[in-house]
Design a protein around this motif. Structure first.
Motif, PDB file in Angstrom:
ATOM      1  N   VAL A  79       0.861  -1.178   0.000  1.00  0.00           N
ATOM      2  CA  VAL A  79       0.000   0.000   0.000  1.00  0.00           C
ATOM      3  C   VAL A  79       0.903   1.236   0.000  1.00  0.00           C
ATOM      4  N   PRO A  80       0.626   2.248  -0.844  1.00  0.00           N
ATOM      5  CA  PRO A  80      -0.453   2.236  -1.838  1.00  0.00           C
ATOM      6  C   PRO A  80      -0.061   1.460  -3.093  1.00  0.00           C
ATOM      7  N   GLN A  81      -1.071   1.034  -3.843  1.00  0.00           N
ATOM      8  CA  GLN A  81      -0.836   0.397  -5.131  1.00  0.00           C
ATOM      9  C   GLN A  81      -0.812   1.505  -6.183  1.00  0.00           C
ATOM     10  N   LEU A  82       0.348   1.707  -6.792  1.00  0.00           N
ATOM     11  CA  LEU A  82       0.546   2.858  -7.670  1.00  0.00           C
ATOM     12  C   LEU A  82       0.328   2.542  -9.145  1.00  0.00           C
ATOM     13  N   PHE A  83      -0.048   1.312  -9.459  1.00  0.00           N
ATOM     14  CA  PHE A  83      -0.122   0.915 -10.852  1.00  0.00           C
ATOM     15  C   PHE A  83      -1.550   1.013 -11.380  1.00  0.00           C
ATOM     16  N   SER A  84      -1.706   1.685 -12.511  1.00  0.00           N
ATOM     17  CA  SER A  84      -3.008   1.751 -13.158  1.00  0.00           C
ATOM     18  C   SER A  84      -3.307   0.410 -13.818  1.00  0.00           C
ATOM     19  N   THR A  85      -4.551   0.230 -14.235  1.00  0.00           N
ATOM     20  CA  THR A  85      -4.930  -0.998 -14.936  1.00  0.00           C
ATOM     21  C   THR A  85      -4.123  -1.156 -16.209  1.00  0.00           C
ATOM     22  N   GLN A  86      -3.916  -0.050 -16.924  1.00  0.00           N
ATOM     23  CA  GLN A  86      -3.153  -0.091 -18.165  1.00  0.00           C
ATOM     24  C   GLN A  86      -1.708  -0.519 -17.905  1.00  0.00           C
ATOM     25  N   GLU A  87      -1.100   0.022 -16.846  1.00  0.00           N
ATOM     26  CA  GLU A  87       0.277  -0.343 -16.495  1.00  0.00           C
ATOM     27  C   GLU A  87       0.370  -1.809 -16.075  1.00  0.00           C
ATOM     28  N   ALA A  88      -0.624  -2.256 -15.319  1.00  0.00           N
ATOM     29  CA  ALA A  88      -0.642  -3.649 -14.879  1.00  0.00           C
ATOM     30  C   ALA A  88      -0.757  -4.590 -16.069  1.00  0.00           C
ATOM     31  N   ASP A  89      -1.605  -4.246 -17.029  1.00  0.00           N
ATOM     32  CA  ASP A  89      -1.775  -5.074 -18.234  1.00  0.00           C
ATOM     33  C   ASP A  89      -0.486  -5.113 -19.048  1.00  0.00           C
ATOM     34  N   ALA A  90       0.178  -3.952 -19.168  1.00  0.00           N
ATOM     35  CA  ALA A  90       1.429  -3.896 -19.925  1.00  0.00           C
ATOM     36  C   ALA A  90       2.511  -4.736 -19.258  1.00  0.00           C
ATOM     37  N   PHE A  91       2.586  -4.657 -17.937  1.00  0.00           N
ATOM     38  CA  PHE A  91       3.570  -5.440 -17.192  1.00  0.00           C
ATOM     39  C   PHE A  91       3.325  -6.926 -17.400  1.00  0.00           C
ATOM     40  N   ALA A  92       2.069  -7.336 -17.280  1.00  0.00           N
ATOM     41  CA  ALA A  92       1.728  -8.750 -17.452  1.00  0.00           C
ATOM     42  C   ALA A  92       2.074  -9.224 -18.863  1.00  0.00           C
ATOM     43  N   LEU A  93       1.844  -8.381 -19.854  1.00  0.00           N
ATOM     44  CA  LEU A  93       2.159  -8.734 -21.245  1.00  0.00           C
ATOM     45  C   LEU A  93       3.642  -9.013 -21.413  1.00  0.00           C
ATOM     46  N   VAL A  94       4.473  -8.127 -20.861  1.00  0.00           N
ATOM     47  CA  VAL A  94       5.926  -8.276 -20.991  1.00  0.00           C
ATOM     48  C   VAL A  94       6.406  -9.529 -20.248  1.00  0.00           C
ATOM     49  N   VAL A  95       5.935  -9.728 -19.031  1.00  0.00           N
ATOM     50  CA  VAL A  95       6.387 -10.868 -18.231  1.00  0.00           C
ATOM     51  C   VAL A  95       5.978 -12.189 -18.878  1.00  0.00           C
ATOM     52  N   ARG A  96       4.736 -12.269 -19.318  1.00  0.00           N
ATOM     53  CA  ARG A  96       4.267 -13.516 -19.935  1.00  0.00           C
ATOM     54  C   ARG A  96       5.021 -13.797 -21.231  1.00  0.00           C
ATOM     55  N   ALA A  97       5.292 -12.736 -21.997  1.00  0.00           N
ATOM     56  CA  ALA A  97       6.038 -12.926 -23.238  1.00  0.00           C
ATOM     57  C   ALA A  97       7.464 -13.382 -22.958  1.00  0.00           C
ATOM     58  N   ALA A  98       8.091 -12.794 -21.948  1.00  0.00           N
ATOM     59  CA  ALA A  98       9.473 -13.130 -21.618  1.00  0.00           C
ATOM     60  C   ALA A  98       9.614 -14.577 -21.185  1.00  0.00           C
ATOM     61  N   PHE A  99       8.653 -15.048 -20.389  1.00  0.00           N
ATOM     62  CA  PHE A  99       8.714 -16.423 -19.894  1.00  0.00           C
ATOM     63  C   PHE A  99       8.037 -17.416 -20.834  1.00  0.00           C
ATOM     64  N   GLY A 100       7.381 -16.893 -21.868  1.00  0.00           N
ATOM     65  CA  GLY A 100       6.660 -17.775 -22.783  1.00  0.00           C
ATOM     66  C   GLY A 100       7.581 -18.772 -23.474  1.00  0.00           C
ATOM     67  N   GLN A 101       8.802 -18.341 -23.723  1.00  0.00           N
ATOM     68  CA  GLN A 101       9.816 -19.233 -24.296  1.00  0.00           C
ATOM     69  C   GLN A 101      11.082 -19.037 -23.478  1.00  0.00           C
ATOM     70  N   ARG A 102      11.088 -19.557 -22.270  1.00  0.00           N
ATOM     71  CA  ARG A 102      12.094 -19.197 -21.287  1.00  0.00           C
ATOM     72  C   ARG A 102      13.497 -19.665 -21.643  1.00  0.00           C
ATOM     73  N   ARG A 103      13.631 -20.577 -22.578  1.00  0.00           N
ATOM     74  CA  ARG A 103      14.969 -20.990 -23.001  1.00  0.00           C
ATOM     75  C   ARG A 103      15.583 -20.010 -23.995  1.00  0.00           C
ATOM     76  N   LYS A 104      14.756 -19.131 -24.527  1.00  0.00           N
ATOM     77  CA  LYS A 104      15.254 -18.142 -25.471  1.00  0.00           C
ATOM     78  C   LYS A 104      15.723 -16.890 -24.738  1.00  0.00           C
ATOM     79  N   THR A 105      16.547 -16.096 -25.427  1.00  0.00           N
ATOM     80  CA  THR A 105      16.927 -14.803 -24.866  1.00  0.00           C
ATOM     81  C   THR A 105      15.702 -13.906 -24.833  1.00  0.00           C
ATOM     82  N   LEU A 106      15.777 -12.856 -24.015  1.00  0.00           N
ATOM     83  CA  LEU A 106      14.676 -11.894 -23.960  1.00  0.00           C
ATOM     84  C   LEU A 106      14.393 -11.312 -25.337  1.00  0.00           C
TER      85      LEU A 106
END
Length: 271
Positions: free
Chosen positions: A191-218
């Motif tokens: 607390v406080p949570q400083l992330f907007s919904t848009q920022e949270a969605d963008a973060f999730a997109l990047v993290v999921r993409a990065a780990f989507g093929q975890r044997r590959k480079t970023l």
């Protein structure tokens, strides 16, 4: 002699905690105060529910099994601070809780991760979570970078909460006995949570993409997810994070910096 609850249903992933010492350890880890509002997911036969009602101001118990709901309403008929609702936790509007809650749950193994993501999305109406989950999930939640258990769940949870492992739980503490051991984890939402919904969605997109093929480079994993090369090159220059690294080597803070750089409105957007 008190009546026994209905027998757990396998299709609902029901395994009831029956060890009284373990139940007390969960209550202690939850650190409940007399004015706390508690949401219990999956009360089952009510063994933990009774202790929660003794420790908190109000308890909301969400149970998907109508047999259990009927049993609990009869068993706890005299309990004035307990509200039992027949509800699927995958559909319950946690963001509409009447006040910020402490969530205590023995989560079914097959839906524990989606429920956790729903709880994290419901901030700031969740103050703290004490969750009994499959030991493998507990390890993922609390994992550090450069370990095999570190992944999407680790990063997403640790970005929003202080996460710590409470204690292991032997499969023998459940009725019926499951095939795996469990663990109890505590997540204190920041607390406080400083992330907007848009920022949270963008973060999730990047993290999921990065780990989507975890044997590959970023670089290759993110390109494969649709991030333009020029966007990636500029993000590397801006953050100093070499995209020749792999996802499991990045800290939560580095993922945050990378996400901000990749979703900067001045950069090209994901195709």
């Amino acid at each position: 002699m008190a009546p026994l609850p209905p027998y757990p249903r396998k299709r609902l992933g029901q395994h009831f905690l029956i060890d009284p010492n373990l139940l007390r350890k969960i209550i202690n880890l939850a650190d409940l105060q007399p004015n706390d509002y508690v949401c219990e997911i999956g009360p089952g036969g009510g063994a933990l529910t009774r202790l929660l009602c003794q420790s908190a101001k109000q308890v909301l118990a969400l149970e998907v099994d109508p047999r259990m709901v009927s049993f609990l309403k009869e068993e706890f008929a005299e309990c004035s601070n307990l509200d039992i609702q027949e509800y699927d936790a995958l559909r319950y509007p946690f963001d509409q809780l009447p006040e910020p809650a402490v969530v205590v749950a023995n989560l079914p193994y097959n839906i524990s991760t989606p429920i956790m993501f729903r709880l994290l999305e419901a901030r700031p109406m969740i103050r703290r979570m004490v969750l009994t989950v499959q030991l493998e999930v507990a390890k993922r939640l609390t994992a550090n970078p450069n370990t095999k258990d570190y992944g999407v769940l680790s990063v997403m949870a640790q970005r929003l909460a202080d996460v710590r492992f409470g204690f292991p739980v032997s499969r023998k503490c459940f009725r019926p006995v499951p095939d795996v051991d469990s663990g109890v984890v505590r997540l204190d939402l920041r607390v406080p949570q400083l992330f907007s919904t848009q920022e949270a969605d963008a973060f999730a997109l990047v993290v999921r993409a990065a780990f989507g093929q975890r044997r590959k480079t970023l670089l290759n994993a993110l390109r494969g997810a649709g991030f333009p090369l020029i966007c990636l090159e500029r993000a590397q220059e801006r953050t100093g994070i070499m995209l020749t690294r792999r996802a499991e080597t990045l800290s939560v803070e580095e993922f945050q910096n990378l996400s901000e750089a990749l979703t900067d409105p001045l950069f090209p957007s994901v195709s």
